[in-house]
Design an enzyme around this catalytic site. Structure first.
Site, short mmCIF file in Angstrom:
data_model
loop_
_atom_site.label_atom_id
_atom_site.label_comp_id
_atom_site.label_asym_id
_atom_site.label_seq_id
_atom_site.Cartn_x
_atom_site.Cartn_y
_atom_site.Cartn_z
N GLY A 96 -28.14 17.37 43.19
CA GLY A 96 -28.66 16.23 42.44
C GLY A 96 -30.10 15.86 42.72
CG ASP A 101 -29.62 28.38 29.08
OD1 ASP A 101 -29.34 27.19 29.30
OD2 ASP A 101 -29.37 29.30 29.88
CD GLU A 157 -35.53 22.77 38.16
OE1 GLU A 157 -34.51 22.07 38.04
OE2 GLU A 157 -35.51 23.85 38.78
CD GLN A 181 -46.15 24.32 42.30
OE1 GLN A 181 -46.42 25.05 41.35
NE2 GLN A 181 -46.58 24.56 43.52
CG HIS A 214 -32.52 27.48 32.27
ND1 HIS A 214 -31.23 27.78 32.67
CD2 HIS A 214 -33.23 28.62 32.40
CE1 HIS A 214 -31.17 29.06 33.01
NE2 HIS A 214 -32.37 29.59 32.86
CG ASN A 219 -33.66 18.45 38.38
OD1 ASN A 219 -34.79 18.34 37.92
ND2 ASN A 219 -33.20 19.58 38.89
NE ARG A 239 -13.60 24.94 31.26
CZ ARG A 239 -14.22 24.87 32.42
NH1 ARG A 239 -13.56 25.01 33.55
NH2 ARG A 239 -15.50 24.63 32.48
CG ASN A 290 -29.48 22.46 30.47
OD1 ASN A 290 -29.01 21.99 31.51
ND2 ASN A 290 -29.70 23.77 30.33
C1 GAR Z 1 -31.70 22.98 39.08
O1 GAR Z 1 -32.61 23.96 39.52
C2 GAR Z 1 -31.43 23.13 37.59
O2 GAR Z 1 -32.56 23.54 36.89
C3 GAR Z 1 -30.38 24.21 37.60
O3 GAR Z 1 -29.52 23.85 38.68
C4 GAR Z 1 -30.31 23.21 39.69
C5 GAR Z 1 -29.63 21.93 40.09
O4 GAR Z 1 -30.28 21.35 41.20
N1 GAR Z 1 -29.69 24.28 36.35
C6 GAR Z 1 -29.29 25.43 35.80
O5 GAR Z 1 -29.41 26.51 36.34
C7 GAR Z 1 -28.66 25.29 34.41
N2 GAR Z 1 -28.48 26.57 33.80
P1 GAR Z 1 -30.09 19.80 41.56
O6 GAR Z 1 -28.59 19.53 41.60
O7 GAR Z 1 -30.71 19.66 42.91
O8 GAR Z 1 -30.79 18.98 40.50
#
Ligand code: GAR
Length: 208
Positions: A12, A151, A181, A179, A110, A14, A66, A108
């Site tokens: 988490g 994506d 996200e 840098q 990525h 982000n 599911r 999202n």
């Molecule tokens: C992040 O790097 C995000 O971009 C990636 O998972 C990580 C989560 O980190 N997402 C993907 O790969 C989606 N395809 P976080 O839990 O520390 O934010």
């Protein structure tokens, strides 16, 4: 106020960047209404609770199929009536019914420059492993709207990050987060909350 619900699976960072940006006023006109995880024990839920945001989990392990999980996930999201759903490291495929119901209202993040290193099997650290294997000199991150494809939705924003010779997947992942996200995702939410972007003919345009 834009009602934002954040979906997470892991640490988490982000999510934390979003929480901090709302607190500091970098993101305006936004209320974080809930954080949902597919995993009960992740640090993300603790981050949400610490910020006074409802923290909930809907785990596939608690359902027989599911389809039942997908239904429960959508019902939980509906409960909070979000204007925008933010996938911040949510590593579960979004059910088709949810993509349709929230069309244009799910984004999202990525960790690559889409269309490189994305699609089925490209998530988290794996993305950076593949980038290093290929020997690219530049990578980055992308924020995009979510559609039925993996994506493949309209791109909201991208930021490039340099790859260094001695990078490990972990070092590169951290640099891409720092840098790109943690800057891009809050900016995208602020742009949406303040009506600065629109999707025109399948592409995101910045409104004047
Ligand atoms: C992040 O790097 C995000 O971009 C990636 O998972 C990580 C989560 O980190 N997402 C993907 O790969 C989606 N395809 P976080 O839990 O520390 O934010």
């Amino acid at each position: 106020m834009l009602r934002v619900m954040v979906l997470v699976s892991g640490g988490g960072t982000n999510l934390q960047a979003i929480i901090d940006a709302v607190a500091s006023g970098t993101i305006t006109n936004t209320e974080l209404v809930a954080v949902l995880s597919n995993n009960k024990t992740v640090k993300s839920l603790e981050r949400a609770r610490n910020a006074g945001i409802p923290a909930i989990s809907v785990s596939p392990k608690d359902f027989e199929s599911r389809a039942e999980f997908n239904e429960a996930l959508l019902a939980k999201v509906d409960e909070y009536q979000p204007d925008l759903v933010v996938l911040a490291g949510f590593l579960v495929a979004i059910p088709e019914a949810m993509v349709h119901k929230y069309n244009g209202r799910i984004i999202n993040i990525h960790p690559s420059l889409i269309p490189s290193f994305c699609g089925v099997g490209y998530y988290g650290l794996k993305v950076h492993e593949k980038a290093l294997e290929r020997g690219v000199k530049v990578t980055g991150a992308t924020v995009h709207f979510v559609n039925e494809g993996m994506d493949e939705g309209p791109i909201v924003a991208q930021k490039a990050v340099a790859v260094e010779d001695d990078d490990t997947p972990e070092i590169l992942q951290r640099r891409v987060m720092e840098q790109a996200e943690w800057i891009l995702l809050p900016q995208a939410i602020d742009d949406i909350a303040n009506g600065r972007i629109a999707v025109v003919d399948g592409k995101v345009k910045r409104l004047k």
